[in-house]
Design a protein around this motif. Sequence first.
Motif, PDB file in Angstrom:
ATOM      1  N   VAL A 200       0.857  -1.067   0.117  1.00 56.05           N
ATOM      2  CA  VAL A 200      -0.137  -0.143  -0.051  1.00 56.05           C
ATOM      3  C   VAL A 200       1.029   1.252   0.088  1.00 56.05           C
ATOM      4  O   VAL A 200       0.593   2.083  -0.684  1.00 56.05           O
ATOM      5  CB  VAL A 200      -0.642  -0.071   0.980  1.00 56.05           C
ATOM      6  CG1 VAL A 200      -1.523   1.524   1.311  1.00 56.05           C
ATOM      7  CG2 VAL A 200      -1.893  -1.182   1.122  1.00 56.05           C
ATOM      8  N   SER A 204       1.044   4.165  -2.744  1.00 56.19           N
ATOM      9  CA  SER A 204       0.899   5.488  -2.303  1.00 56.19           C
ATOM     10  C   SER A 204       1.960   6.402  -2.783  1.00 56.19           C
ATOM     11  O   SER A 204       1.738   7.725  -3.197  1.00 56.19           O
ATOM     12  CB  SER A 204       0.691   5.654  -0.941  1.00 56.19           C
ATOM     13  OG  SER A 204      -0.605   5.010  -0.242  1.00 56.19           O
ATOM     14  N   GLN A 231      -2.297  11.064   2.816  1.00 54.80           N
ATOM     15  CA  GLN A 231      -2.548   9.732   2.830  1.00 54.80           C
ATOM     16  C   GLN A 231      -1.288   8.816   2.739  1.00 54.80           C
ATOM     17  O   GLN A 231      -1.057   7.874   3.288  1.00 54.80           O
ATOM     18  CB  GLN A 231      -3.269   9.437   1.423  1.00 54.80           C
ATOM     19  CG  GLN A 231      -3.828   7.888   1.426  1.00 54.80           C
ATOM     20  CD  GLN A 231      -4.850   7.438   2.490  1.00 54.80           C
ATOM     21  OE1 GLN A 231      -5.636   8.122   2.591  1.00 54.80           O
ATOM     22  NE2 GLN A 231      -4.357   6.216   3.155  1.00 54.80           N
ATOM     23  N   ASP A 235      -0.352   5.969   5.495  1.00 51.71           N
ATOM     24  CA  ASP A 235      -0.135   4.666   5.059  1.00 51.71           C
ATOM     25  C   ASP A 235       1.466   4.173   5.743  1.00 51.71           C
ATOM     26  O   ASP A 235       1.526   3.060   6.186  1.00 51.71           O
ATOM     27  CB  ASP A 235       0.241   4.419   3.475  1.00 51.71           C
ATOM     28  CG  ASP A 235      -1.240   4.663   3.097  1.00 51.71           C
ATOM     29  OD1 ASP A 235      -2.288   4.409   3.665  1.00 51.71           O
ATOM     30  OD2 ASP A 235      -1.265   4.907   1.811  1.00 51.71           O
ATOM     31  N   TYR A 423     -11.223  -0.182  -5.355  1.00 51.00           N
ATOM     32  CA  TYR A 423      -9.647   0.541  -5.311  1.00 51.00           C
ATOM     33  C   TYR A 423      -9.074   0.751  -6.643  1.00 51.00           C
ATOM     34  O   TYR A 423      -8.781   1.435  -6.943  1.00 51.00           O
ATOM     35  CB  TYR A 423      -8.926   0.015  -4.143  1.00 51.00           C
ATOM     36  CG  TYR A 423      -7.726   0.702  -3.961  1.00 51.00           C
ATOM     37  CD1 TYR A 423      -7.575   1.910  -3.767  1.00 51.00           C
ATOM     38  CD2 TYR A 423      -6.494  -0.168  -4.035  1.00 51.00           C
ATOM     39  CE1 TYR A 423      -6.257   2.385  -3.525  1.00 51.00           C
ATOM     40  CE2 TYR A 423      -5.132   0.178  -3.841  1.00 51.00           C
ATOM     41  CZ  TYR A 423      -5.165   1.689  -3.712  1.00 51.00           C
ATOM     42  OH  TYR A 423      -4.134   2.334  -3.538  1.00 51.00           O
ATOM     43  N   SER A 427      -8.199   3.854  -9.017  1.00 49.38           N
ATOM     44  CA  SER A 427      -6.668   4.023  -9.211  1.00 49.38           C
ATOM     45  C   SER A 427      -6.519   4.333 -10.524  1.00 49.38           C
ATOM     46  O   SER A 427      -5.632   5.186 -10.833  1.00 49.38           O
ATOM     47  CB  SER A 427      -5.857   2.950  -8.544  1.00 49.38           C
ATOM     48  OG  SER A 427      -5.812   2.618  -7.186  1.00 49.38           O
ATOM     49  N   LYS A 444      -9.710   3.947  -1.136  1.00 43.93           N
ATOM     50  CA  LYS A 444      -8.427   3.409  -0.756  1.00 43.93           C
ATOM     51  C   LYS A 444      -8.568   3.151   0.695  1.00 43.93           C
ATOM     52  O   LYS A 444      -8.102   2.003   1.116  1.00 43.93           O
ATOM     53  CB  LYS A 444      -7.511   4.346  -0.860  1.00 43.93           C
ATOM     54  CG  LYS A 444      -6.070   3.812  -0.380  1.00 43.93           C
ATOM     55  CD  LYS A 444      -4.928   4.708  -0.734  1.00 43.93           C
ATOM     56  CE  LYS A 444      -3.679   4.040  -0.391  1.00 43.93           C
ATOM     57  NZ  LYS A 444      -2.352   5.027  -0.901  1.00 43.93           N
ATOM     58  N   TYR A 447     -10.610  -0.042   1.250  1.00 41.56           N
ATOM     59  CA  TYR A 447      -9.576  -1.192   0.869  1.00 41.56           C
ATOM     60  C   TYR A 447      -8.593  -1.717   1.913  1.00 41.56           C
ATOM     61  O   TYR A 447      -8.489  -2.644   2.248  1.00 41.56           O
ATOM     62  CB  TYR A 447      -8.904  -0.982  -0.366  1.00 41.56           C
ATOM     63  CG  TYR A 447      -7.728  -1.820  -0.549  1.00 41.56           C
ATOM     64  CD1 TYR A 447      -7.986  -3.302  -1.003  1.00 41.56           C
ATOM     65  CD2 TYR A 447      -6.144  -1.537  -0.567  1.00 41.56           C
ATOM     66  CE1 TYR A 447      -6.996  -4.206  -1.360  1.00 41.56           C
ATOM     67  CE2 TYR A 447      -5.470  -2.647  -0.929  1.00 41.56           C
ATOM     68  CZ  TYR A 447      -5.771  -3.860  -1.275  1.00 41.56           C
ATOM     69  OH  TYR A 447      -4.779  -4.816  -1.424  1.00 41.56           O
TER      70      TYR A 447
END
Length: 478
Positions: A200, A204, A231, A235, A423, A427, A444, A447
């Motif tokens: 992830v 990102s 974000q 993450d 997601y 994306s 996201k 997800y």
Amino acid sequence: MKINNLLSCIVIWPLIPVVAFTNINDYTMMFFRQPGKFLLIFIFLLSVKPRLNAQDSTMLQLPAQWNLQQCFDYALKNNIQLNSLRLSKMSSDQDLLLSRAAKLPNLTGSVSQDLNGGKSVTAAGNSSYRVNTTGNYGVNSSVTLFQGGYLNNDIKQKNLLTQVAGLNIAQQVNDITVLITQAYLNILLAKENIVYVQDVVATSEAQVKQGQQQYDVGSIALIGLVQLKAQLSNDRYLLVTAENQHRQNKLVLKQLLQLPSSYNFEIQEPDTLITNTRLYALQEVQDSALANRPEVKSSELGIQVSNLDLAKARAGYLPTLTAGGALGSSYVSGGANSAYFKQMDNNFYQQIGLTLSVPIFTRRVVKTNVEKAKIEVDQSKLVLQDTKTNLTQTIEQSYIDVLNAQSQYDAAVEQLKYSQEGYRIASEQLKVGAANIVVFLQQKNLYIQALQSYIQAKYNAALNIRIYDFYRGIPVKL
């Protein structure tokens, strides 16, 4: 070797005064001025190095990677609680040997030699100071012929207590097995969570890079780029949290195995992890556990132990018959016949007999012991009832946990499937600039939440089904 040298430097440095040494002569002068300090340092290093080498040799014997069975085997050999219970059983074995030996006759020998001095007066009125020696020598033996069955009941009781000690070990093994399994699966859960969160974070980072390019050409506003960076920071925080949780779970397993604190290890991941299997009926598992679990057997033996305590207490009402015998002789110097061996022969005696002891009035001692033993029997029955109740309730809770865990796992699989697809679509839209940043971040986060729920549900289902089967007597395997 380098570590030992470094540690030696660290230990020596605070002991040496702050002096500027320019050549070897300075060290020589320092040695002659304060030889005691250097001798102390030398002795200390000699004592430290063997301990360091011993630690190194212990570490070399430990594997770098552990599977679940290796954890079980190591804990069975090294767990302090288990070893303490083993010592308790050895003590119970000695008590059993002692109770059996109580039926055998004893044998004691006694020797006394005295020196006596005093004045003696003759018929003519003359007095003189004389010193005489006396000696007494004997051998005694006795054996209990009857004590109301006390000795036989005591042997039976000690034998049962030895069995109880063995069952306590088995119960501790079961408890450790469950704890190790839980800790092991928690480590696997954390490791898998780290892998997913790393993916992830990588995604990102790529999205932030793409967002920066889009912002540079004016495709998105600054607020969109800031949201993507926020974000990414979130993450990365999740990744740090997952890594900390992994370290914490490893520490829990290390404490259960009682491994050295400086030892670093990894665990072996299974090829597949079974999360859904045949679920046996609750009543079947409860019956199996009640018939085989050591805590139930231990409580059942506890009732027998209490009954034997009652029988031993009632033996206090009955008479005791003891047989005894003795051999002995004595010697006194200064008599009419002071020949040592002649006196020993003349004074040699033999004695054999029976002693019957009948309790008539014991000031309520025996009655009190009997009544307290009866209370102990009732208490033991309550312990057995409580043990069975707790065990059946625990198994029922485990059964419910398995049902819930499997249902949660099925739901988590479906939730992950759809959130992952959402997601993916968001994306793709973000790449072509067709997605709203807020909508994308919502997808996201959904997800990530679904992913973490899936991982948690998978290992929770695996753990609960193994614990439930373990109550049925099935060894734990991944």
